[in-house]
Design a protein around this motif. Sequence first.
Motif, PDB file in Angstrom:
ATOM      1  N   VAL A  78      34.324  30.429  25.223  1.00  0.00           N
ATOM      2  CA  VAL A  78      33.595  31.527  24.596  1.00  0.00           C
ATOM      3  C   VAL A  78      32.963  32.387  25.684  1.00  0.00           C
ATOM      4  O   VAL A  78      32.428  31.873  26.670  1.00  0.00           O
ATOM      5  N   LEU A  79      33.020  33.702  25.484  1.00  0.00           N
ATOM      6  CA  LEU A  79      32.330  34.638  26.363  1.00  0.00           C
ATOM      7  C   LEU A  79      31.440  35.536  25.520  1.00  0.00           C
ATOM      8  O   LEU A  79      31.872  36.048  24.474  1.00  0.00           O
ATOM      9  N   ARG A  80      30.208  35.720  25.956  1.00  0.00           N
ATOM     10  CA  ARG A  80      29.273  36.610  25.264  1.00  0.00           C
ATOM     11  C   ARG A  80      29.321  37.974  25.941  1.00  0.00           C
ATOM     12  O   ARG A  80      29.012  38.094  27.130  1.00  0.00           O
ATOM     13  N   VAL A  81      29.725  39.000  25.183  1.00  0.00           N
ATOM     14  CA  VAL A  81      29.958  40.322  25.763  1.00  0.00           C
ATOM     15  C   VAL A  81      29.217  41.384  24.949  1.00  0.00           C
ATOM     16  O   VAL A  81      29.189  41.329  23.711  1.00  0.00           O
ATOM     17  N   VAL A  82      28.653  42.344  25.647  1.00  0.00           N
ATOM     18  CA  VAL A  82      27.865  43.410  25.027  1.00  0.00           C
ATOM     19  C   VAL A  82      28.703  44.207  24.021  1.00  0.00           C
ATOM     20  O   VAL A  82      29.824  44.636  24.330  1.00  0.00           O
ATOM     21  N   SER A 135      38.013  41.556  23.757  1.00  0.00           N
ATOM     22  CA  SER A 135      38.844  40.890  22.745  1.00  0.00           C
ATOM     23  C   SER A 135      40.310  41.284  22.892  1.00  0.00           C
ATOM     24  O   SER A 135      41.207  40.440  22.775  1.00  0.00           O
ATOM     25  N   GLU A 136      40.549  42.575  23.160  1.00  0.00           N
ATOM     26  CA  GLU A 136      41.927  43.032  23.339  1.00  0.00           C
ATOM     27  C   GLU A 136      42.546  42.428  24.597  1.00  0.00           C
ATOM     28  O   GLU A 136      43.738  42.095  24.617  1.00  0.00           O
ATOM     29  N   ILE A 137      41.742  42.278  25.640  1.00  0.00           N
ATOM     30  CA  ILE A 137      42.235  41.647  26.869  1.00  0.00           C
ATOM     31  C   ILE A 137      42.693  40.223  26.571  1.00  0.00           C
ATOM     32  O   ILE A 137      43.776  39.798  26.980  1.00  0.00           O
ATOM     33  N   MET A 138      41.858  39.465  25.840  1.00  0.00           N
ATOM     34  CA  MET A 138      42.216  38.080  25.521  1.00  0.00           C
ATOM     35  C   MET A 138      43.473  38.024  24.663  1.00  0.00           C
ATOM     36  O   MET A 138      44.354  37.179  24.870  1.00  0.00           O
ATOM     37  N   THR A 139      43.571  38.912  23.683  1.00  0.00           N
ATOM     38  CA  THR A 139      44.734  38.929  22.795  1.00  0.00           C
ATOM     39  C   THR A 139      46.014  39.219  23.574  1.00  0.00           C
ATOM     40  O   THR A 139      47.012  38.497  23.454  1.00  0.00           O
ATOM     41  N   GLN A 140      45.988  40.296  24.368  1.00  0.00           N
ATOM     42  CA  GLN A 140      47.196  40.668  25.102  1.00  0.00           C
ATOM     43  C   GLN A 140      47.566  39.647  26.161  1.00  0.00           C
ATOM     44  O   GLN A 140      48.755  39.439  26.453  1.00  0.00           O
ATOM     45  N   ALA A 141      46.553  38.997  26.738  1.00  0.00           N
ATOM     46  CA  ALA A 141      46.818  38.013  27.787  1.00  0.00           C
ATOM     47  C   ALA A 141      47.173  36.645  27.219  1.00  0.00           C
ATOM     48  O   ALA A 141      47.565  35.738  27.966  1.00  0.00           O
ATOM     49  N   GLY A 142      47.019  36.493  25.906  1.00  0.00           N
ATOM     50  CA  GLY A 142      47.332  35.211  25.279  1.00  0.00           C
ATOM     51  C   GLY A 142      46.334  34.123  25.612  1.00  0.00           C
ATOM     52  O   GLY A 142      46.683  32.934  25.625  1.00  0.00           O
ATOM     53  N   LEU A 143      45.085  34.506  25.853  1.00  0.00           N
ATOM     54  CA  LEU A 143      44.042  33.533  26.162  1.00  0.00           C
ATOM     55  C   LEU A 143      43.271  33.180  24.895  1.00  0.00           C
ATOM     56  O   LEU A 143      42.920  34.066  24.109  1.00  0.00           O
ATOM     57  N   PRO A 144      42.970  31.898  24.672  1.00  0.00           N
ATOM     58  CA  PRO A 144      42.277  31.487  23.450  1.00  0.00           C
ATOM     59  C   PRO A 144      40.772  31.733  23.468  1.00  0.00           C
ATOM     60  O   PRO A 144      40.094  31.483  22.473  1.00  0.00           O
ATOM     61  N   CYS A 145      40.240  32.229  24.565  1.00  0.00           N
ATOM     62  CA  CYS A 145      38.800  32.454  24.692  1.00  0.00           C
ATOM     63  C   CYS A 145      38.291  33.376  23.584  1.00  0.00           C
ATOM     64  O   CYS A 145      38.850  34.452  23.346  1.00  0.00           O
ATOM     65  N   ARG A 146      37.213  32.966  22.922  1.00  0.00           N
ATOM     66  CA  ARG A 146      36.616  33.766  21.849  1.00  0.00           C
ATOM     67  C   ARG A 146      35.506  34.652  22.409  1.00  0.00           C
ATOM     68  O   ARG A 146      34.724  34.229  23.260  1.00  0.00           O
ATOM     69  N   ILE A 147      35.459  35.882  21.931  1.00  0.00           N
ATOM     70  CA  ILE A 147      34.433  36.833  22.369  1.00  0.00           C
ATOM     71  C   ILE A 147      33.310  36.876  21.344  1.00  0.00           C
ATOM     72  O   ILE A 147      33.548  37.128  20.153  1.00  0.00           O
ATOM     73  N   GLU A 148      32.109  36.619  21.804  1.00  0.00           N
ATOM     74  CA  GLU A 148      30.926  36.655  20.948  1.00  0.00           C
ATOM     75  C   GLU A 148      30.121  37.914  21.259  1.00  0.00           C
ATOM     76  O   GLU A 148      29.741  38.163  22.410  1.00  0.00           O
ATOM     77  N   ASP A 149      29.857  38.725  20.223  1.00  0.00           N
ATOM     78  CA  ASP A 149      29.116  39.974  20.404  1.00  0.00           C
ATOM     79  C   ASP A 149      27.649  39.700  20.709  1.00  0.00           C
ATOM     80  O   ASP A 149      27.009  38.859  20.053  1.00  0.00           O
ATOM     81  N   ILE A 150      27.107  40.433  21.691  1.00  0.00           N
ATOM     82  CA  ILE A 150      25.672  40.381  21.980  1.00  0.00           C
ATOM     83  C   ILE A 150      25.164  41.800  22.190  1.00  0.00           C
ATOM     84  O   ILE A 150      25.934  42.703  22.528  1.00  0.00           O
ATOM     85  N   PRO A 151      23.864  42.031  22.019  1.00  0.00           N
ATOM     86  CA  PRO A 151      23.299  43.351  22.290  1.00  0.00           C
ATOM     87  C   PRO A 151      23.016  43.516  23.780  1.00  0.00           C
ATOM     88  O   PRO A 151      22.915  42.525  24.526  1.00  0.00           O
ATOM     89  N   THR A 152      22.874  44.747  24.208  1.00  0.00           N
ATOM     90  CA  THR A 152      22.562  45.036  25.604  1.00  0.00           C
ATOM     91  C   THR A 152      21.288  44.323  26.042  1.00  0.00           C
ATOM     92  O   THR A 152      21.185  43.848  27.182  1.00  0.00           O
ATOM     93  N   ALA A 153      20.329  44.226  25.138  1.00  0.00           N
ATOM     94  CA  ALA A 153      19.055  43.582  25.465  1.00  0.00           C
ATOM     95  C   ALA A 153      19.221  42.127  25.886  1.00  0.00           C
ATOM     96  O   ALA A 153      18.375  41.573  26.593  1.00  0.00           O
ATOM     97  N   ALA A 154      20.309  41.503  25.465  1.00  0.00           N
ATOM     98  CA  ALA A 154      20.552  40.100  25.807  1.00  0.00           C
ATOM     99  C   ALA A 154      21.223  39.940  27.166  1.00  0.00           C
ATOM    100  O   ALA A 154      21.416  38.813  27.629  1.00  0.00           O
TER     101      ALA A 154
END
Length: 293
Positions: A177-181, A230-249
Motif C-alpha cells: 500500500v502507498l499513501r498518495v496525495v 494508480s495508473e502507474i500501478m495498473t500499467q506496470a502490473g503492480l499489485p500495490c494499492r494506492i490510498e488517498d490522503i490529503p495534502t495536510a497528511a
Amino acid sequence: MRLLVLGRSGQVARELERLGNDGHEIRLVGRDEADLSQPEAAADVVRQLVDEVHAQAIINAAAWTAVDAAETQEAEALAVNGIAPDLVAQIAAEAGLPFVHISTDYVFDGAGETPFAPDAPTAPLGAYGRTKRAGEEAVAKAANPAGWAVLRTSWVFSAHGANFVKTMLRLGAERDVLRVVADQIGGPTPAEAIARACVTIAETLAAEPAKSGIHHFSGAPDTSWAGFASEIMTQAGLPCRIEDIPTAAYPTPAPRPLNSRLDCHSLQSAFGLTRPDWRDGLARVLTELKATP
C-alpha cells in the motif's frame, strides 16, 4: 533547425537530444560548460556558443527544480531560475534568435478549481515559484523581436532522472500500500511531448515572432497524484494499492499548489499543439524502462 539547448541532464533536455534523430541539430550545454548558478560566466559561454554553432534558436531547459531546498537556498535558486534566464534572453534578443524558456505551474497559488490561463495573476506559494516567476518576467521584459515564449508546464515525467513515475515504480514493487496525495490536481506531462512542443514553438516563432508570449502545456486529462499513481500501478502490473490522503497528511518544507490545472488553449491557437494524453506517454515510458538494462 540548429538549436542551442541549456541543460543536459534534465528530463526535457534528454528528450530534446533525441530529436537530433529527426533532422534537428541539437547542441546541449551542460553545467560543466555553463554553470547557471554563476550567471555572468555562463552567459559568456552561451554568447560564444551562439556564434560557434550558428544557432537558429535557444531553448532553456535548465532549472533549479529542488522545490523544498529552494526554501532555504532562494538566492541560489534565483541565480539559476531568474538571473541566468534574464541574461540568456538578452543574448537571444541581441543575436536575433527566438528564445523558448520552460516554466512551471508553481507560479500560481493553486486556489480554486478553474484551470489557470496564461494571463491569470501569479502568486507563488514558495521560493521555487518566486524564482521561476522572476525568470518569466525577465524573458518577457527582454521583448525579443525575433520571438520569445515562456512555456509553463507541470508534473513532468520520463524514463530519465528522478521523477514521480520512477519513484512510484520503486515503492510499488516494495510495498503493498502507498499513501498518495489526492487533493492536488494537475496534468502529468511527458518530457518527450514538452521537447517536441519547444521545437515547434521555436520553428514557428522564427517565421511568426508575433506569436510570442506566455503559453501553457500540460498532459490530459487532469488528475490527482493519487490518480496518477494508480495508473502507474495498473500499467506496470503492480499489485500495490494506492490510498488517498490529503495534502495536510504529507507536510513538506515548501507548500504545494492544490490546483495545478492549466488552460492550454492559447498554445493550440498559436502553434497547433494539443494536450498530450499522459496515459499514452506513461505507456511509452514504461516500455522504455523495461527495455533498459
